[in-house]
Every structure is written in C-alpha cells, then in structure tokens.
Design an enzyme around this catalytic site. Sequence first.
Site, PDB file in Angstrom:
ATOM      1  N   HIS A 307       0.846  -1.186   0.000  1.00 53.11           N
ATOM      2  CA  HIS A 307       0.000   0.000   0.000  1.00 53.11           C
ATOM      3  C   HIS A 307       0.879   1.233   0.000  1.00 53.11           C
ATOM      4  O   HIS A 307       1.932   1.231   0.633  1.00 53.11           O
ATOM      5  CB  HIS A 307      -0.916   0.017   1.237  1.00 53.11           C
ATOM      6  CG  HIS A 307      -2.067   0.942   1.086  1.00 53.11           C
ATOM      7  ND1 HIS A 307      -1.958   2.288   1.349  1.00 53.11           N
ATOM      8  CD2 HIS A 307      -3.338   0.733   0.664  1.00 53.11           C
ATOM      9  CE1 HIS A 307      -3.128   2.853   1.097  1.00 53.11           C
ATOM     10  NE2 HIS A 307      -3.982   1.945   0.682  1.00 53.11           N
ATOM     11  N   ASP A 365      -7.865  -5.416   0.248  1.00 53.75           N
ATOM     12  CA  ASP A 365      -8.416  -6.262  -0.796  1.00 53.75           C
ATOM     13  C   ASP A 365      -7.953  -7.707  -0.758  1.00 53.75           C
ATOM     14  O   ASP A 365      -8.426  -8.515  -1.552  1.00 53.75           O
ATOM     15  CB  ASP A 365      -8.098  -5.651  -2.171  1.00 53.75           C
ATOM     16  CG  ASP A 365      -9.015  -4.489  -2.446  1.00 53.75           C
ATOM     17  OD1 ASP A 365     -10.171  -4.559  -1.994  1.00 53.75           O
ATOM     18  OD2 ASP A 365      -8.583  -3.519  -3.081  1.00 53.75           O
TER      19      ASP A 365
HETATM   20  N1  ACO Z   1       4.067  -7.515  -4.932  1.00 54.62           N
HETATM   21  C1  ACO Z   1       5.410  -7.520  -5.130  1.00 54.62           C
HETATM   22  N2  ACO Z   1       6.204  -6.456  -4.960  1.00 54.62           N
HETATM   23  C2  ACO Z   1       5.612  -5.322  -4.560  1.00 54.62           C
HETATM   24  C3  ACO Z   1       4.221  -5.228  -4.323  1.00 54.62           C
HETATM   25  C4  ACO Z   1       3.435  -6.387  -4.518  1.00 54.62           C
HETATM   26  N3  ACO Z   1       2.117  -6.367  -4.316  1.00 54.62           N
HETATM   27  N4  ACO Z   1       3.904  -3.965  -3.949  1.00 54.62           N
HETATM   28  C5  ACO Z   1       5.064  -3.295  -3.941  1.00 54.62           C
HETATM   29  N5  ACO Z   1       6.098  -4.115  -4.301  1.00 54.62           N
HETATM   30  C6  ACO Z   1       7.529  -3.756  -4.342  1.00 54.62           C
HETATM   31  C7  ACO Z   1       7.904  -2.977  -5.582  1.00 54.62           C
HETATM   32  O1  ACO Z   1       8.310  -3.814  -6.629  1.00 54.62           O
HETATM   33  C8  ACO Z   1       9.003  -2.097  -5.063  1.00 54.62           C
HETATM   34  O2  ACO Z   1      10.177  -2.876  -4.939  1.00 54.62           O
HETATM   35  P1  ACO Z   1      11.630  -2.210  -5.193  1.00 54.62           P
HETATM   36  O3  ACO Z   1      11.805  -1.207  -4.101  1.00 54.62           O
HETATM   37  O4  ACO Z   1      12.593  -3.357  -5.126  1.00 54.62           O
HETATM   38  O5  ACO Z   1      11.578  -1.588  -6.560  1.00 54.62           O
HETATM   39  C9  ACO Z   1       8.565  -1.756  -3.638  1.00 54.62           C
HETATM   40  O6  ACO Z   1       7.758  -2.886  -3.232  1.00 54.62           O
HETATM   41  C10 ACO Z   1       7.754  -0.469  -3.539  1.00 54.62           C
HETATM   42  O7  ACO Z   1       6.677  -0.578  -4.432  1.00 54.62           O
HETATM   43  P2  ACO Z   1       6.009   0.639  -5.209  1.00 54.62           P
HETATM   44  O8  ACO Z   1       5.318   0.130  -6.420  1.00 54.62           O
HETATM   45  O9  ACO Z   1       7.040   1.724  -5.391  1.00 54.62           O
HETATM   46  O10 ACO Z   1       4.979   1.140  -4.113  1.00 54.62           O
HETATM   47  P3  ACO Z   1       3.739   2.068  -4.369  1.00 54.62           P
HETATM   48  O11 ACO Z   1       3.460   2.755  -3.094  1.00 54.62           O
HETATM   49  O12 ACO Z   1       3.957   2.925  -5.575  1.00 54.62           O
HETATM   50  O13 ACO Z   1       2.570   1.025  -4.753  1.00 54.62           O
HETATM   51  C11 ACO Z   1       0.689  -0.373  -4.633  1.00 54.62           C
HETATM   52  C12 ACO Z   1       1.531   0.704  -3.920  1.00 54.62           C
HETATM   53  C13 ACO Z   1       0.276   0.127  -6.034  1.00 54.62           C
HETATM   54  C14 ACO Z   1      -0.565  -0.631  -3.845  1.00 54.62           C
HETATM   55  C15 ACO Z   1       1.528  -1.667  -4.759  1.00 54.62           C
HETATM   56  O14 ACO Z   1       1.900  -2.140  -3.480  1.00 54.62           O
HETATM   57  C16 ACO Z   1       0.814  -2.764  -5.536  1.00 54.62           C
HETATM   58  O15 ACO Z   1       0.875  -2.779  -6.778  1.00 54.62           O
HETATM   59  N6  ACO Z   1       0.113  -3.706  -4.820  1.00 54.62           N
HETATM   60  C17 ACO Z   1      -0.642  -4.732  -5.494  1.00 54.62           C
HETATM   61  C18 ACO Z   1      -1.961  -4.199  -5.964  1.00 54.62           C
HETATM   62  C19 ACO Z   1      -2.942  -3.963  -4.822  1.00 54.62           C
HETATM   63  O16 ACO Z   1      -3.144  -4.819  -3.970  1.00 54.62           O
HETATM   64  N7  ACO Z   1      -3.582  -2.784  -4.855  1.00 54.62           N
HETATM   65  C20 ACO Z   1      -4.589  -2.417  -3.865  1.00 54.62           C
HETATM   66  C21 ACO Z   1      -4.133  -1.273  -3.030  1.00 54.62           C
HETATM   67  S1  ACO Z   1      -5.344  -0.924  -1.781  1.00 54.62           S
HETATM   68  C22 ACO Z   1      -6.554  -0.117  -2.591  1.00 54.62           C
HETATM   69  O17 ACO Z   1      -6.386   0.588  -3.552  1.00 54.62           O
HETATM   70  C23 ACO Z   1      -7.844  -0.268  -2.055  1.00 54.62           C
END
Ligand code: ACO
Length: 430
Positions: A307, A365
């Site tokens: 998140h 979720d």
């Molecule tokens: N699976 C694997 N790796 C992940 C995940 C994940 N679900 N989420 C983040 N990471 C990793 C990234 O690859 C990144 O790694 P790095 O530092 O080695 O490059 C690091 O964690 C940071 O991730 P970002 O994408 O920069 O974090 P951001 O805050 O931009 O993204 C998000 C947040 C979009 C929710 C992300 O965690 C994600 O895609 N999760 C999966 C989708 C999801 O469940 N969305 C629902 C969110 S809740 C809602 O909207 C109600």
Amino acid sequence: MSTKFELKNLATGKTTQLDVMSGTIGPDVIDISHLTRDQGVFTYDPGFMATASTESKITYIDGDAGVLLYRGYPVEQLAEKSSFLEVANLLIYGTLPTKAQLDAFLNSIMRHTMVNEHLLRFFQGFHHNAHPMAMVSAVVASMAAFYHDSTDIHDPRHREIFAHRIIAKLPTIAAAAYKHSLGQPFVYPRNNLRYCANMLNMFFAVPCETYAIDPVAAEALDLLFILHADHEQNASTSTVRLAGSTGANPYAAISAGVSALWGPAHGGANEAVLDMLDGIGSAANIDKFLARVKDKDGGVRLMGFGHRVYKNFDPRAKIIRGMCYRVLEKLGKSNDPLLELAVRLEEIALKDEYFVSRKLYPNVDFYSGIIYSALGIPPSMFTVMFAIARTAGWVAHWQEMVSDPHKKIGRPRQLYTGPTQRDYQPIEKR
Ligand code: ACO
C-alpha cells in the site's frame, strides 16, 4: 510557535521563506504555493509521494501505526458499532447523526433508489459480456443527462440532493449491470429493505421464485462497505476532486472516480486477488508463484499486498481477515479452499525477506474478494461493490471541495523533457 523553511537557490543565492502549516494530527506540510513566483521553479513529485494535494477534514491515516479515522472516529469502532449509511452520513455531514437526522437521511436515501426508466434502457445497448465497471461508469456519467435539475453546484440543497441520489441509486445501477450480464430481468428496489439487503435482493432475486435474503450476507456487505467508505486522497478520490474542480457536473466527476477505481493497482485489486488465487491453484504452488513475484522482470505482483500509505498492517485488512472466518463459518463454507490458500499465502509472504524488507502487508483487498465470492458475487462485480461503498467518500470529498470558498481548479505543472522549439517541415522534406 510557527516554523518556517528556508529554501536557498545555491546558484543565485536567492532565498525564500516557506510557511509550515500544521494539521490537527499528522505531519506538517510546507506551503510552496509562492515558490514559483519567488524562485521561478516548480516542485517535482511524480505519484504524489510527498505532496498534500489539499486540506481536508474527512479522513486521517497514519500508515506507520496502521490508524484509520473517519471524521476522527477509529474505523474499528465504526465497524463494530455503526452501519454503512450512518458512516456515509458521518463522512458527508462531519458529525455522528442524531436519531432524527439519521432517520431523515435513511428515508431520503430510500426515496431515491429508483432510476429513470430511460436510463435503465442504456443497459440493452451493452454487449452481454461488457465488464460491469464499464457499464457502471458509463451509466453514472449518463446520470448527468437525467438529473440536471438539481446540479447547481453552488446551491447547498442541490448538492445535498445529488449526494443522496448517487448513494441511493448506485446499488440499483450495479444490480442492473449484473442482471444484464446474466441475461436476467432487472429487479426493482424494495424500499422496505435496508440498504444492503435491498442490494442483495436486486442482485439475486428472480421473478420465478422467492428469494430469502440472508441476514449474515447483508451484515457482511454492510461491514465491508464501512471499511471501504473512504480513504483520504487515494487515486479515485483525487480524480473526483480534480474532475470536480473544473465545475463539472457532479455525476461526471463520480464517473471519473469509478473509472480510476477500476485499475488493478487500486480498486481492481480485489478482482485480481481472486484471479491470482485461481492461477496459483494450490498451496503446493505458492513458492513457485512467489519466486515469479520476486523476479522483477516477470512483472507479477502479489495482489492484495502493499500500500502506498500503510507500511504496517492495513487496519481494514485486520478486520476483514477476522470477518472472513466468521462469515464463511456462518455460511457453512469454512473449508473454502480459496480461504485456505489465501491464509497460507499470507503466512508465507509475511515471513519472506522480500516482503518484510519492503514493508509489504496484506491490504483491504486481500480478503474482501473471498468474502464477496462466498456471498455469491462474481469477481467481475467486486470492484463495483467497492465503488458503491467508496461513493460515500467521493461525495464527501466533492462536497468539501465545492463548498470551499478558496477552491481552485486542479492544474499540476510538469518537467518538460520533449523537443525544444523547431520549425515545421513540409512532408517531402521529412
Ligand atoms: N508484490 C510484489 N512487490 C511489490 C508489491 C506487490 N504487491 N507492492 C510493492 N512491491 C515492491 C515494488 O516492486 C518495489 O520494490 P523495489 O523497491 O525493489 O523496486 C517496492 O515494493 C515499492 O513498491 P512501489 O510500487 O514503489 O509502491 P507504491 O506505493 O507505488 O505502490 C501499490 C503501492 C500500487 C498498492 C503496490 O503495493 C501494488 O501494486 N500492490 C498490489 C496491488 C494492490 O493490492 N492494490 C490495492 C491497493 S489498496 C486499494 O487501492 C484499495
């Protein structure tokens, strides 16, 4: 004592004093609104990692402590003691309603549940396998063509009628989208039923037999809706604010929010979690799946994990996890293989260095789709359910923005990296 930041351009030596604004809780913010005038530069923050886009009194999140407050009330207390419509009322009006206020609100919502018959005919134009989010977003935008008698955004009473209307009609529109995808006749709302019971009836009743509404299912939906009702300046809420800041018709602004919510990085994640669990198939395949997630080139994410704001347990996920067990047990589905797989996947991921070091925890979720699934709601409808709940928050934020006498159109700037000025070349010279 008021704090100030000083920003110095090391090339020119010119300094600018920046005011620091304090909220009631949470980090201070630096007011940079005069920075461009003083220094001729913009700030750069793709994805709004460190930018407060607005001031708001509605919802507070402390992502490190795992705290979520609606108008100051912890979401855990509201989940235990309140109802979705009371929470919607709280979000919109700012205080917990008295009995008389709540009754009047419930009555008004109930009186607005039907949608114009002509609007219902729109569904006949959609292909039978259209995604429900596509239908809902289009029909919500089309409401602007039907209810323009009460969309003078400068009139508080018009704004209130809009707020009640959209909250009341969204379940009816969602049910119409669902019935269209099944090829079943549309079921009209029944105003003697409570909000979620009515929704279940519109989803699952058919003219040829009696449908008994399961109170456990209605209660579970109500709780999920409380947890999804608002989440401060998330992508869809910011979209509603940005679209609304132009003075656009409010139904168009909400439709923009529905579209933004659809993405798998946001509200579409609940549908994506179920697809992911289906794809993994069984606990024996978890390690293989997680290896693909950790291989950055694979482009696979563990859906329902991570998140932007929570770097600790999402408080909503904690509640939903407990609720998932209770609901499945009450529905006689406690041996659900999807739940077993999700629990095992969570357990393994929470011990894995990749997720631990990045502070990736289950979000709201991760479990919500399993509950929706147990209630008989198909995955393609999960994000629509989220949209129904989040409408309460969108409306509250839209109201807050529109009634702000200092509101401005949202208009970000950019770091331009395209070509500098060049002359047009006739086609034969290119
Ligand atoms: N699976 C694997 N790796 C992940 C995940 C994940 N679900 N989420 C983040 N990471 C990793 C990234 O690859 C990144 O790694 P790095 O530092 O080695 O490059 C690091 O964690 C940071 O991730 P970002 O994408 O920069 O974090 P951001 O805050 O931009 O993204 C998000 C947040 C979009 C929710 C992300 O965690 C994600 O895609 N999760 C999966 C989708 C999801 O469940 N969305 C629902 C969110 S809740 C809602 O909207 C109600």
